[in-house]
Design an enzyme around this catalytic site. Structure first.
Site, PDB file in Angstrom:
ATOM      1  N   ARG A 167       0.917  -1.851  -0.074  1.00  0.00           N
ATOM      2  CA  ARG A 167       0.092   0.374   0.097  1.00  0.00           C
ATOM      3  C   ARG A 167       0.583   1.722   0.090  1.00  0.00           C
ATOM      4  O   ARG A 167       0.425   2.353   0.235  1.00  0.00           O
ATOM      5  CB  ARG A 167      -1.047   0.230   1.132  1.00  0.00           C
ATOM      6  CG  ARG A 167      -1.919  -1.846   1.653  1.00  0.00           C
ATOM      7  CD  ARG A 167      -3.171  -1.072   0.082  1.00  0.00           C
ATOM      8  NE  ARG A 167      -4.281  -2.008   0.455  1.00  0.00           N
ATOM      9  CZ  ARG A 167      -3.852  -3.402   0.009  1.00  0.00           C
ATOM     10  NH1 ARG A 167      -2.908  -3.837  -1.293  1.00  0.00           N
ATOM     11  NH2 ARG A 167      -5.122  -4.134   0.464  1.00  0.00           N
ATOM     12  N   CYS A 215     -10.693  -0.673   3.119  1.00  0.00           N
ATOM     13  CA  CYS A 215     -10.143  -0.934   4.198  1.00  0.00           C
ATOM     14  C   CYS A 215     -10.020   0.389   5.113  1.00  0.00           C
ATOM     15  O   CYS A 215      -9.121   0.967   4.322  1.00  0.00           O
ATOM     16  CB  CYS A 215      -8.645  -1.877   3.943  1.00  0.00           C
ATOM     17  SG  CYS A 215      -9.991  -3.933   3.770  1.00  0.00           S
ATOM     18  N   GLU A 285      -5.184   2.830   7.000  1.00  0.00           N
ATOM     19  CA  GLU A 285      -5.201   3.454   5.487  1.00  0.00           C
ATOM     20  C   GLU A 285      -5.739   4.072   4.450  1.00  0.00           C
ATOM     21  O   GLU A 285      -5.648   4.879   3.230  1.00  0.00           O
ATOM     22  CB  GLU A 285      -5.407   2.387   4.699  1.00  0.00           C
ATOM     23  CG  GLU A 285      -5.282   1.643   2.764  1.00  0.00           C
ATOM     24  CD  GLU A 285      -5.961   0.439   2.482  1.00  0.00           C
ATOM     25  OE1 GLU A 285      -4.973  -0.778   3.628  1.00  0.00           O
ATOM     26  OE2 GLU A 285      -6.705   0.509   1.324  1.00  0.00           O
TER      27      GLU A 285
HETATM   28  N1  EPU Z   1     -11.866 -11.934   9.014  1.00  0.00           N
HETATM   29  C1  EPU Z   1     -12.869 -12.385  10.852  1.00  0.00           C
HETATM   30  N2  EPU Z   1     -13.128 -11.095  10.397  1.00  0.00           N
HETATM   31  C2  EPU Z   1     -13.499  -9.359   9.826  1.00  0.00           C
HETATM   32  C3  EPU Z   1     -12.900 -10.391   8.407  1.00  0.00           C
HETATM   33  C4  EPU Z   1     -11.833 -10.632   8.070  1.00  0.00           C
HETATM   34  O1  EPU Z   1     -12.452 -13.185  10.675  1.00  0.00           O
HETATM   35  O2  EPU Z   1     -14.694  -9.237   9.879  1.00  0.00           O
HETATM   36  C5  EPU Z   1     -10.732 -13.325   9.047  1.00  0.00           C
HETATM   37  C6  EPU Z   1     -11.640 -13.366   7.139  1.00  0.00           C
HETATM   38  O3  EPU Z   1     -12.331 -14.963   7.623  1.00  0.00           O
HETATM   39  C7  EPU Z   1      -9.958 -14.683   6.990  1.00  0.00           C
HETATM   40  C8  EPU Z   1      -8.928 -13.372   6.991  1.00  0.00           C
HETATM   41  O4  EPU Z   1      -9.826 -12.695   8.385  1.00  0.00           O
HETATM   42  O5  EPU Z   1      -9.374 -15.781   7.113  1.00  0.00           O
HETATM   43  C9  EPU Z   1      -8.782 -12.508   5.861  1.00  0.00           C
HETATM   44  O6  EPU Z   1      -9.393 -11.947   5.517  1.00  0.00           O
HETATM   45  P1  EPU Z   1      -9.731 -11.140   4.063  1.00  0.00           P
HETATM   46  O7  EPU Z   1      -9.303 -12.488   2.929  1.00  0.00           O
HETATM   47  O8  EPU Z   1     -10.836 -10.281   4.064  1.00  0.00           O
HETATM   48  O9  EPU Z   1      -7.802 -10.183   3.689  1.00  0.00           O
HETATM   49  P2  EPU Z   1      -8.176  -9.302   4.886  1.00  0.00           P
HETATM   50  O10 EPU Z   1      -6.271  -8.946   4.838  1.00  0.00           O
HETATM   51  O11 EPU Z   1      -8.867  -9.044   5.668  1.00  0.00           O
HETATM   52  C10 EPU Z   1      -6.866  -7.881   2.153  1.00  0.00           C
HETATM   53  C11 EPU Z   1      -6.613  -6.129   2.462  1.00  0.00           C
HETATM   54  C12 EPU Z   1      -8.207  -6.101   0.908  1.00  0.00           C
HETATM   55  C13 EPU Z   1      -8.412  -7.094   0.543  1.00  0.00           C
HETATM   56  C14 EPU Z   1      -8.252  -8.665   0.604  1.00  0.00           C
HETATM   57  C15 EPU Z   1      -8.434  -9.719  -0.525  1.00  0.00           C
HETATM   58  C16 EPU Z   1      -6.027  -4.970   3.551  1.00  0.00           C
HETATM   59  C17 EPU Z   1      -5.703  -4.144   5.022  1.00  0.00           C
HETATM   60  N3  EPU Z   1      -7.058  -5.239   2.885  1.00  0.00           N
HETATM   61  O12 EPU Z   1      -7.791  -7.680   3.753  1.00  0.00           O
HETATM   62  O13 EPU Z   1      -7.806  -5.298   0.602  1.00  0.00           O
HETATM   63  O14 EPU Z   1      -9.361  -6.748  -0.683  1.00  0.00           O
HETATM   64  O15 EPU Z   1      -7.351  -8.813   1.551  1.00  0.00           O
HETATM   65  O16 EPU Z   1      -7.087 -10.125  -0.333  1.00  0.00           O
HETATM   66  O17 EPU Z   1      -4.564  -4.864   3.115  1.00  0.00           O
HETATM   67  C18 EPU Z   1      -8.231  -2.652   1.098  1.00  0.00           C
HETATM   68  O18 EPU Z   1      -7.605  -2.582   1.019  1.00  0.00           O
HETATM   69  O19 EPU Z   1      -9.019  -1.458   1.043  1.00  0.00           O
HETATM   70  C19 EPU Z   1      -8.884  -4.102   0.448  1.00  0.00           C
HETATM   71  C20 EPU Z   1     -10.673  -4.090   1.398  1.00  0.00           C
END
Ligand code: EPU
Length: 298
Positions: A167, A215, A285
């Site tokens: 990012r 996010c 972010e």
């Molecule tokens: N999870 C939870 N509870 C929640 C959210 C997530 O338990 O409320 C768990 C999910 O079940 C999963 C793990 O956490 O096992 C990871 O969740 P997710 O796949 O949604 O990925 P993330 O790390 O939370 C990142 C990026 C997103 C991107 C997703 C998918 C960042 C800050 N976020 O989210 O990017 O879309 O991966 O690849 O890096 C953004 O940057 O604006 C953004 C939305």
């Protein structure tokens, strides 16, 4: 007689910014204009520099929070949205929809930008933030960027001239506007399927289509900020019209009447609670755009 003056969009005064953001928050911009070409961008930025007027380059407003007091300068809405192939490379205007680009290239059987499908920003915004999802980042298949400096100079920057990380891009340290980007994509039969799977995952796990700025926090090393917020039991938190999404803990939603102050206070509250329970300080972010001039991170 031929008019030799360059075609330029008019400058509007006192334009409400909220409709130009995905969070639907923001007061009035003192000046506002649409920019359709690199030449126009050069002229406008030079003008701002000569007049000492603060400026802000706006794409789809998907990762920012404008101040309720608005912006006391010129907001330039980037509408440079050409898109064409030059040999094996794809050349795209910075105002082009990143999500559309992801879907279109995957449909053509090209791999590299499938993850972009569903990311609600412009190509310029995606390069600026080095947007990413599912282990892919914008910089992965980027070749070069055309950038207009605050003084109006056009630079052609190769990937090797720039720094990208999670990012982050060198553009955080540069004043000016990303105008066009060149990507290198590879043919792949599975591109369309990958894009479809990613969009399904996004729709199932994120509050797709609700008013948010994506996010709210960067993921700390190796941890999902959303999971942390969830595990800290903070999904019922709200301040005024701003609340945490029940679907994904890292999304702050505007339930209709949220102010920029509501969002900022909720950000602070989440940071405080997560810090108390885990010792980790979540870093925002979302970029807060102060009303006076420079961009500031909370
Ligand atoms: N999870 C939870 N509870 C929640 C959210 C997530 O338990 O409320 C768990 C999910 O079940 C999963 C793990 O956490 O096992 C990871 O969740 P997710 O796949 O949604 O990925 P993330 O790390 O939370 C990142 C990026 C997103 C991107 C997703 C998918 C960042 C800050 N976020 O989210 O990017 O879309 O991966 O690849 O890096 C953004 O940057 O604006 C953004 C939305």
């Amino acid at each position: 007689m031929v008019n030799m003056q360059r075609q330029r969009s008019k400058i509007e005064e006192n334009v409400l910014l909220a409709p130009y953001t995905t969070m639907k928050i923001g007061g009035i911009a003192r000046y506002f204009t649409r920019v359709f070409s690199v030449e126009e961008m050069r002229d406008r930025l030079k003008e701002c520099s000569d007049k000492g007027l603060p400026f802000f380059i706006l794409g789809k407003g998907s990762n920012i929070l404008f101040d309720d007091r608005g912006f006391f300068g010129l907001v330039l809405l980037n509408k440079i949205d050409h898109c064409s192939f030059e040999g094996d490379c794809l050349r795209v205007g910075a105002g082009y929809s990143f999500s559309l680009l992801g879907a279109q290239t995957a449909r053509k059987g090209l791999a590299g930008l499938e993850f972009a499908s569903g990311i609600p920003g412009t190509v310029g915004g995606a390069v600026f933030m080095n947007a990413g999802a599912n282990g892919n980042e914008t910089s992965d298949c980027l070749l070069s960027v055309d950038f207009v400096t605050a003084g109006g100079e056009l630079l052609h920057l190769k990937k090797e001239d720039l720094k990208f990380s999670y990012r982050y891009s060198s553009f955080h340290e540069m004043k000016g506007a990303i105008c066009a980007v060149t990507f290198s994509l590879k043919g792949c039969d599975l591109a369309k399927k990958k894009q479809r799977d990613l969009i399904s995952y996004r729709k199932a796990t994120q509050p797709y289509g609700e008013a948010s700025a994506g996010c709210a926090f960067r993921n700390p090393q190796g941890v999902s900020a959303g999971r942390l917020i969830d595990e800290c039991g903070l999904k019922d938190l709200s301040v005024g019209g701003a609340c945490v999404s029940l679907l994904h803990g890292n999304f702050i939603l505007n339930k209709g009447e949220a102010s920029s102050r509501d969002v900022q206070e909720l950000v602070l509250l989440i940071q405080q609670r997560v810090k108390e329970r885990t010792g980790l300080l979540l870093e925002p972010e979302i970029r807060f755009i102060s009303s006076r001039e420079d961009v500031r991170v909370f």
